[in-house]
Design a protein around this motif. Structure first.
Motif, PDB file in Angstrom:
ATOM      1  N   TYR A 185       0.834  -1.190   0.000  1.00  0.00           N
ATOM      2  CA  TYR A 185       0.000   0.000   0.000  1.00  0.00           C
ATOM      3  C   TYR A 185       0.875   1.249   0.000  1.00  0.00           C
ATOM      4  O   TYR A 185       1.978   1.244   0.525  1.00  0.00           O
ATOM      5  CB  TYR A 185      -0.890   0.040   1.248  1.00  0.00           C
ATOM      6  CG  TYR A 185      -1.785  -1.139   1.423  1.00  0.00           C
ATOM      7  CD1 TYR A 185      -2.959  -1.258   0.685  1.00  0.00           C
ATOM      8  CD2 TYR A 185      -1.467  -2.149   2.334  1.00  0.00           C
ATOM      9  CE1 TYR A 185      -3.793  -2.350   0.852  1.00  0.00           C
ATOM     10  CE2 TYR A 185      -2.290  -3.244   2.503  1.00  0.00           C
ATOM     11  CZ  TYR A 185      -3.451  -3.348   1.764  1.00  0.00           C
ATOM     12  OH  TYR A 185      -4.275  -4.433   1.929  1.00  0.00           O
ATOM     13  N   SER A 186       0.343   2.315  -0.549  1.00  0.00           N
ATOM     14  CA  SER A 186       1.008   3.602  -0.453  1.00  0.00           C
ATOM     15  C   SER A 186       0.629   4.283   0.847  1.00  0.00           C
ATOM     16  O   SER A 186      -0.336   3.898   1.511  1.00  0.00           O
ATOM     17  CB  SER A 186       0.594   4.510  -1.614  1.00  0.00           C
ATOM     18  OG  SER A 186       1.021   3.988  -2.834  1.00  0.00           O
ATOM     19  N   PHE A 187       1.380   5.309   1.171  1.00  0.00           N
ATOM     20  CA  PHE A 187       1.044   6.152   2.302  1.00  0.00           C
ATOM     21  C   PHE A 187       0.308   7.387   1.826  1.00  0.00           C
ATOM     22  O   PHE A 187       0.490   7.851   0.695  1.00  0.00           O
ATOM     23  CB  PHE A 187       2.310   6.588   3.050  1.00  0.00           C
ATOM     24  CG  PHE A 187       2.892   5.529   3.925  1.00  0.00           C
ATOM     25  CD1 PHE A 187       2.415   5.336   5.208  1.00  0.00           C
ATOM     26  CD2 PHE A 187       3.917   4.723   3.466  1.00  0.00           C
ATOM     27  CE1 PHE A 187       2.947   4.354   6.021  1.00  0.00           C
ATOM     28  CE2 PHE A 187       4.460   3.739   4.266  1.00  0.00           C
ATOM     29  CZ  PHE A 187       3.973   3.551   5.555  1.00  0.00           C
ATOM     30  N   ASP A 188      -0.509   7.909   2.702  1.00  0.00           N
ATOM     31  CA  ASP A 188      -1.103   9.207   2.470  1.00  0.00           C
ATOM     32  C   ASP A 188       0.012  10.230   2.275  1.00  0.00           C
ATOM     33  O   ASP A 188       1.007  10.242   3.009  1.00  0.00           O
ATOM     34  CB  ASP A 188      -1.951   9.559   3.697  1.00  0.00           C
ATOM     35  CG  ASP A 188      -2.295  11.018   3.798  1.00  0.00           C
ATOM     36  OD1 ASP A 188      -2.360  11.683   2.753  1.00  0.00           O
ATOM     37  OD2 ASP A 188      -2.506  11.485   4.926  1.00  0.00           O
ATOM     38  N   LEU A 189      -0.145  11.066   1.284  1.00  0.00           N
ATOM     39  CA  LEU A 189       0.874  12.068   1.000  1.00  0.00           C
ATOM     40  C   LEU A 189       1.125  12.975   2.198  1.00  0.00           C
ATOM     41  O   LEU A 189       2.239  13.466   2.400  1.00  0.00           O
ATOM     42  CB  LEU A 189       0.448  12.899  -0.221  1.00  0.00           C
ATOM     43  CG  LEU A 189       1.491  13.794  -0.879  1.00  0.00           C
ATOM     44  CD1 LEU A 189       2.712  12.988  -1.295  1.00  0.00           C
ATOM     45  CD2 LEU A 189       0.890  14.507  -2.087  1.00  0.00           C
ATOM     46  N   SER A 190       0.115  13.182   3.034  1.00  0.00           N
ATOM     47  CA  SER A 190       0.281  14.054   4.199  1.00  0.00           C
ATOM     48  C   SER A 190       1.109  13.398   5.298  1.00  0.00           C
ATOM     49  O   SER A 190       1.504  14.066   6.258  1.00  0.00           O
ATOM     50  CB  SER A 190      -1.087  14.458   4.761  1.00  0.00           C
ATOM     51  OG  SER A 190      -1.751  13.341   5.315  1.00  0.00           O
ATOM     52  N   ALA A 191       1.398  12.083   5.157  1.00  0.00           N
ATOM     53  CA  ALA A 191       2.234  11.403   6.150  1.00  0.00           C
ATOM     54  C   ALA A 191       3.716  11.609   5.882  1.00  0.00           C
ATOM     55  O   ALA A 191       4.552  11.268   6.715  1.00  0.00           O
ATOM     56  CB  ALA A 191       1.922   9.905   6.156  1.00  0.00           C
TER      57      ALA A 191
END
Length: 641
Positions: free
Chosen positions: A43-49
């Motif tokens: 999975y990718s991470f939320d860009l805000s993380a």
């Protein structure tokens, strides 16, 4: 929950892979009606993380911020308001407002596409930084578009041009890509809803979808086949995303309507029909196919996308990871015959990177991460002029060419629009994760907050100036986690220490180095890849070579002889002046090197005290990263003697 919303949202639209919806069932914060059926490998991470730390990428991002914030909202909306007949004397009116030029001119069929790209860029920048300025500007643009849609009163139609352009497309008449432009607006509004939580954006884009459904329902199969030959961008992907958000089958019908049989069906049979095809028309079609596969969890979409990706990368791409000549794919493997001043359209790379992220999430195959690094560092990073923040349409492979940049107000090419996004989302592909493992794909100075695991880590590096990267755990809970560090295919060796103790490496290049332990705050991992000089030949000519240092393409500095002064910018009187530019390459330009292509280090030596700078022993030519050569001529591909 805010992080979760951004995570799932960004996955859905192909910025950060969509399948995370299945990973967090029932926790979508009201944003999604459907879950993807495909279970991903990672999975990718939320860009805000992710937050960028000081370095070359953050510098590019800051320049991009200055540009997009400087663009005037009234001027961006002017063509939309003009189309709706909105005139307000209190706002300066039609005659007093300075109009934007280039592809945003009132006589250009593509007007309005930049506003869509900008909505995406602002949303991504808001997620990447948390800076409210980007949301405030976004809100004002969305509000303005909603007003235009209401005044037009055409069953939800919204654009900067009249519906007659759509009618021309349906009728098979000559017109410049109206659905392409609508795709950018639709995608931008979806991004605004997902990243900025703008409910009005969702309302506007659903009305656009409802209009499109009514407009296209009566189309005959024969009309459809003709109209789909006109470039429509990735609107099929956007309608699949809108379908996933709302659950409305009409949007799925629209996505399926834009399945282009003529271009896509041959991929099912493993046929390479790319020659002479417009590359940036072709690539986004695969994004739609991939989104369908992710939503349905079955079919040939993944097989088609994988075949297409491998074909483009292995048979149609330069050492930089870019492709095309004059925007078109050429005959497979004939790279040496297409080293012109019009190679490497930036939008192609933008879309190939999007496709790469989807395919990586499906498999966690390191080859996708290797390509992402190659194209990001060698093309996207160097697209932007460090002096002005302007961007290049092409990355010329012609010996003696140079980069030709846009202007702040009179270009607005497609690559300017995708540039609004490119430099706002550098954090999106650095890290991925599975249930109990973190994957590090890119060596870019940054920090990550994996909230679900209570795990924070900081990456400090000045890669590629050095092959050394330091990871410091800033906080961790008492749990077993695996840190997977990419061991790039280009690396000849690697050294790893954990809290100062050397680690025995069993893996080989082209894999991941796995470190499993219960992590604690202040744990420190150091990884170092000694980088070497190598050469890569064109597929069709073993004596036409590019020179690399690690993954970085080096180019020969060729000065500014016979170049315009100051360094060339586009001609504001022309739409496609990047095609009309005469590079005026000096006839005595050095294009031949006398080096050992197997052991180039014998003939190319590092310059003392200068990072990533080398000199050829016999010719005395200075070689530097292509991404750092601006406002002067260069040579990427050399003839060997």
């Amino acid at each position: 929950m805010k992080k979760l919303f951004f995570f799932v949202a960004s996955l859905l639209i192909g910025r950060l892979e969509v399948k995370a919806q299945s990973h967090y069932p029932g926790q979508h914060n009201g944003k999604f009606a459907l879950q993807d059926k495909l279970q991903p490998a990672v999975y990718s991470f939320d860009l805000s993380a992710i937050r960028l730390l000081d370095g070359r990428f953050k510098e590019n991002m800051l320049r991009e911020q200055s540009w997009i914030l400087s663009l005037d909202t009234k001027r961006l909306l002017h063509s939309f308001r003009n189309n709706a007949g909105i005139y307000d004397a209190n706002e300066g009116g039609y005659f007093d407002l300075k109009k934007y030029g280039g592809w945003e001119s009132l006589d250009c069929d593509l007007r309005g596409h930049s506003t869509g790209h900008l909505l995406s860029g602002l949303a991504l920048m808001y997620a990447q930084t948390g800076d409210e300025r980007f949301k405030m500007k976004s809100d004002s643009i969305v509000s303005g578009l909603a007003e235009v849609q209401k005044v037009l009163n055409q069953e939800g139609y919204l654009s900067a041009y009249p519906q007659e352009l759509i009618n021309r497309n349906i009728g098979g008449k000559r017109v410049w890509a109206p659905w392409y432009t609508l795709h950018k607006i639709v995608s931008g509004l979806i991004d605004q809803y997902l990243y900025c939580n703008n409910q009005q954006a969702l309302e506007v884009v659903q009305k656009m979808g409802d209009w499109a459904y009514k407009k296209l329902q009566p189309i005959t199969p024969e009309q459809r086949a003709i109209m789909l030959r006109n470039e429509f961008g990735g609107i099929n992907e956007s309608f699949y995303n809108l379908y996933a958000i709302t659950g409305k089958p009409t949007y799925k019908w629209l996505a399926e309507f834009f399945y282009h049989n003529e271009m896509l069906d041959p991929l099912k049979e493993g046929k390479d029909i790319l020659e002479k095809k417009h590359a940036n028309t072709y690539i986004p079609k695969l994004l739609g196919v991939t989104r369908e596969f992710e939503l349905e969890g079955q079919g040939k979409g993944d097989e088609m996308a994988s075949f297409f990706w491998n074909t483009v990368i292995n048979h149609h791409s330069f050492a930089t990871g870019s492709n095309s000549d004059k925007e078109k794919f050429f005959k497979a493997d004939e790279l040496s015959q297409h080293l012109t001043g019009f190679t490497g359209e930036t939008c192609n790379v933008y879309n190939m990177l999007k496709l790469t992220r989807h395919l990586f999430s499906h498999t966690a195959d390191v080859k996708y991460a290797d390509y992402y690094e190659k194209a990001l560092f060698n093309h996207i990073l160097g697209q932007q002029d460090p002096q002005t923040g302007m961007v290049a349409y092409f990355l010329p492979m012609m010996a003696g060419a140079h980069k030709v940049y846009s202007t702040p107000e009179n270009s607005f090419w497609c690559c300017v629009g995708s540039g609004f996004e490119n430099h706002a989302k550098y954090g999106e592909a650095i890290y991925y994760h599975s249930k109990d493992a973190l994957f590090v794909n890119l060596f870019i100075a940054s920090s990550l907050n994996w909230k679900e695991k209570g795990f924070k880590i900081k990456q400090e590096t000045n890669f590629p100036e050095s092959g050394k990267t330091i990871f410091t755990v800033e906080s961790a809970e008492n749990q077993l986690l695996t840190l997977n560090l990419r061991y790039p295919s280009w690396a000849s060796a690697v050294n790893v220490t954990v809290n100062g103790k050397p680690m025995k490496i069993k893996q080989s290049a082209g894999s991941y180095i796995a470190i499993t332990r219960i992590w604690k705050a202040n744990d420190r991992v150091e990884i170092n890849f000694p980088m070497n000089l190598t050469t890569v030949a064109t597929n069709d000519n073993p004596d036409k070579i590019a020179i690399l240092y690690g993954p970085i393409v080096l180019a020969g500095e060729m000065g500014t002889a016979q170049m315009e002064t100051p360094a060339p910018y586009s001609n504001p009187s022309l739409y496609n002046d990047y095609y009309t530019y005469n590079y005026k390459v000096p006839t005595d330009l050095v294009k031949i090197l006398r080096i050992d292509k197997v052991h180039p280090e014998n003939d190319i030596k590092p310059l003392a005290g200068k990072s990533l700078s080398f000199k050829t022993s016999k010719e005395g030519i200075t070689l530097r990263p292509l991404y750092d050569i601006h406002r002067e001529r260069y040579v990427v591909y050399w003839d060997l003697k």
